[in-house]
Design a protein around this motif. Structure first.
Motif, PDB file in Angstrom:
ATOM      1  N   ARG B  13      33.912 -27.442  -4.369  1.00 26.39           N
ATOM      2  CA  ARG B  13      35.247 -27.704  -3.795  1.00 26.39           C
ATOM      3  C   ARG B  13      35.842 -28.981  -4.373  1.00 26.39           C
ATOM      4  O   ARG B  13      37.024 -29.041  -4.691  1.00 26.39           O
ATOM      5  CB  ARG B  13      35.133 -27.846  -2.274  1.00 26.39           C
ATOM      6  CG  ARG B  13      35.316 -26.520  -1.584  1.00 26.39           C
ATOM      7  CD  ARG B  13      35.512 -26.738  -0.096  1.00 26.39           C
ATOM      8  NE  ARG B  13      34.978 -25.600   0.632  1.00 26.39           N
ATOM      9  CZ  ARG B  13      34.502 -25.636   1.840  1.00 26.39           C
ATOM     10  NH1 ARG B  13      34.450 -26.778   2.495  1.00 26.39           N
ATOM     11  NH2 ARG B  13      34.067 -24.557   2.443  1.00 26.39           N
ATOM     12  N   ALA B  14      35.007 -30.006  -4.483  1.00 22.51           N
ATOM     13  CA  ALA B  14      35.496 -31.290  -5.017  1.00 22.51           C
ATOM     14  C   ALA B  14      35.962 -31.113  -6.454  1.00 22.51           C
ATOM     15  O   ALA B  14      36.993 -31.646  -6.857  1.00 22.51           O
ATOM     16  CB  ALA B  14      34.393 -32.348  -4.944  1.00 22.51           C
ATOM     17  N   PHE B  15      35.224 -30.312  -7.243  1.00 22.03           N
ATOM     18  CA  PHE B  15      35.621 -30.085  -8.633  1.00 22.03           C
ATOM     19  C   PHE B  15      36.953 -29.347  -8.690  1.00 22.03           C
ATOM     20  O   PHE B  15      37.846 -29.698  -9.465  1.00 22.03           O
ATOM     21  CB  PHE B  15      34.543 -29.298  -9.385  1.00 22.03           C
ATOM     22  CG  PHE B  15      34.904 -29.073 -10.830  1.00 22.03           C
ATOM     23  CD1 PHE B  15      34.815 -30.109 -11.748  1.00 22.03           C
ATOM     24  CD2 PHE B  15      35.376 -27.835 -11.262  1.00 22.03           C
ATOM     25  CE1 PHE B  15      35.181 -29.924 -13.074  1.00 22.03           C
ATOM     26  CE2 PHE B  15      35.737 -27.641 -12.582  1.00 22.03           C
ATOM     27  CZ  PHE B  15      35.640 -28.687 -13.496  1.00 22.03           C
ATOM     28  N   ALA B  16      37.089 -28.299  -7.821  1.00 25.07           N
ATOM     29  CA  ALA B  16      38.342 -27.538  -7.805  1.00 25.07           C
ATOM     30  C   ALA B  16      39.510 -28.447  -7.426  1.00 25.07           C
ATOM     31  O   ALA B  16      40.607 -28.342  -7.978  1.00 25.07           O
ATOM     32  CB  ALA B  16      38.239 -26.379  -6.820  1.00 25.07           C
ATOM     33  N   GLU B  17      39.273 -29.384  -6.495  1.00 26.88           N
ATOM     34  CA  GLU B  17      40.340 -30.262  -6.010  1.00 26.88           C
ATOM     35  C   GLU B  17      40.742 -31.296  -7.060  1.00 26.88           C
ATOM     36  O   GLU B  17      41.906 -31.629  -7.198  1.00 26.88           O
ATOM     37  CB  GLU B  17      39.840 -30.970  -4.735  1.00 26.88           C
ATOM     38  CG  GLU B  17      40.868 -31.799  -4.006  1.00 26.88           C
ATOM     39  CD  GLU B  17      41.921 -30.963  -3.291  1.00 26.88           C
ATOM     40  OE1 GLU B  17      41.566 -29.920  -2.725  1.00 26.88           O
ATOM     41  OE2 GLU B  17      43.099 -31.357  -3.319  1.00 26.88           O
TER      42      GLU B  17
END
Lengths: 334, 42
Positions: B13-17
């Motif tokens: 999720r952090a990478f996508a964000e």
């Protein structure tokens, strides 16, 4: 009888990248011989044509990957925020930006209350017409999925329409009212949402109209992250039956807004030389060009036919808020 | 959810964000490196 259910055919991700690259190349080539027409018009226009062609060819499920260039462009835009720009605009100019934002937020909130516009569409109009333009609308549409489709299309078209109207009408207003170049540049920079149309309009007058319009666009862009958060807070969180306290809950700040803030603070602290800022600005323009081709691709102009009334309300409220800003420039700011 | 699964989900999720922020920062770093090299060559 045997019935087979077929899943809709989805394109390979690489195919979407190739299509995006081809349409961007064609739109850029078309832009080269006509630099006077803003790039945003070519990007959206060719995107719309390509999207229509894809749907006609039965490839309606094809989605172009424009989120990364869009949000990366948003982050890189932070490099344009410099202390010099704020000095040029001054406290009075910042007051003008605040006035415009208050006018569009209140105007569109009232339109929502009077049931002239749905809340989210009103929010998109307010966001775009506050000076943040089409890129901000595309950015929030990626965050607030409820506005993808018709609301995004209508808001994008209204912003583009307002820009086109301003390109023709603003020089006439400037001439009729005898506006000096500084007031005209401030007016164009404050009230024309998209950078290209704003600068093209200001460019019809002598110095310092263009310089001031560009400075106001940078200042408004510097607050674009705040505008996105305000949209998510004031317009996107409204649901029927929701408690007032829940409405006031602050939204989660998107990652690209945080990225923009980091780059903007670095720019304010003098992290970029003029040459570096120019180079990053070129990359930002490319990123938004690619993103707007993708936005155009998913835009269905036929949806506009069912949304003539809200589009007209949006245009009228833009004209009213621009008129009030002009009145403020002439009679209050002096 | 197992702790390692949760950590992997959070990381994804952090990478996508922040993937586009990372791309933007990489491009800015490339511009700075290019200007530095151009300055040295000039």
């Amino acid at each position: 009888m045997i019935v087979t259910l077929q899943k809709p055919e989805t394109a390979h991700p690489a195919a979407a990248v190739v299509v995006l690259a081809i349409v961007v190349a064609v739109a850029k080539l078309a832009h080269l011989p006509a630099p006077g027409v803003p790039g945003v018009v070519w990007a959206l226009g060719f995107g719309v044509l390509a999207g229509h062609g894809a749907r006609s060819a039965g490839r309606g499920t094809l989605q172009l990957p424009y989120e990364v260039p869009l949000t990366a462009g948003f982050v890189m835009m932070g490099a344009e925020v410099t202390p010099e720009v704020f000095r040029l605009v001054g406290w009075n100019g910042l007051l003008g930006v605040g006035l415009l934002w208050a006018l569009v937020i209140v105007g569109f909130a009232v339109a929502t209350r009077l049931r002239l516009l749905p809340s989210r569409l009103a929010g998109l109009f307010a966001l775009g017409l506050s000076g943040c333009g089409v890129s901000a609308i595309a950015a929030v549409a990626k965050r607030d999925r409820a506005v993808e489709g018709t609301p995004q299309t209508v808001a994008t078209m209204v912003i583009m329409g307002a820009g086109a109207v301003a390109l023709v009408v603003y020089p006439l207003i400037g001439h009729a009212l005898g506006l000096d170049a500084a007031t005209f540049g401030t007016f164009a920079g404050l009230t024309i949402a998209n950078n290209a149309e704003s600068l093209a309009s200001a460019g019809t007058r002598e110095d310092p109209a263009l310089l001031l319009a560009a400075a106001y666009k940078v200042v408004v862009n510097a607050f674009e992250g705040l505008a996105v958060v305000l949209y998510l807070w004031l317009f996107a969180s409204r649901r029927r039956g929701q408690l007032p306290a829940a409405k006031l809950a602050l939204p989660r700040v998107p990652g690209f807004v945080l990225g923009f803030t980091v780059v903007g603070v670095a720019a304010l602290l003098g992290a970029f030389s003029e040459a570096e800022r120019q180079a990053v600005s070129g990359l930002t323009r490319w990123a938004f060009f690619i993103a707007l081709v993708g936005v155009g691709f998913r835009t269905r102009v036929d949806q506009l036919r069912r949304s003539i009334k809200p589009a007209l309300v949006g245009l009228l409220l833009w004209a009213a808020s621009s008129g009030l800003v002009l009145w403020w420039l002439l009679h209050v700011r002096g | 959810m197992k702790p390692e699964t949760r950590a992997r989900t959070l990381a994804r999720r952090a990478f996508a964000e922040f993937s586009s922020t990372l791309l933007a920062l990489a491009l800015i770093a490339a511009v700075k490196a290019w200007q530095l090299l151009a300055g040295q060559a000039g």
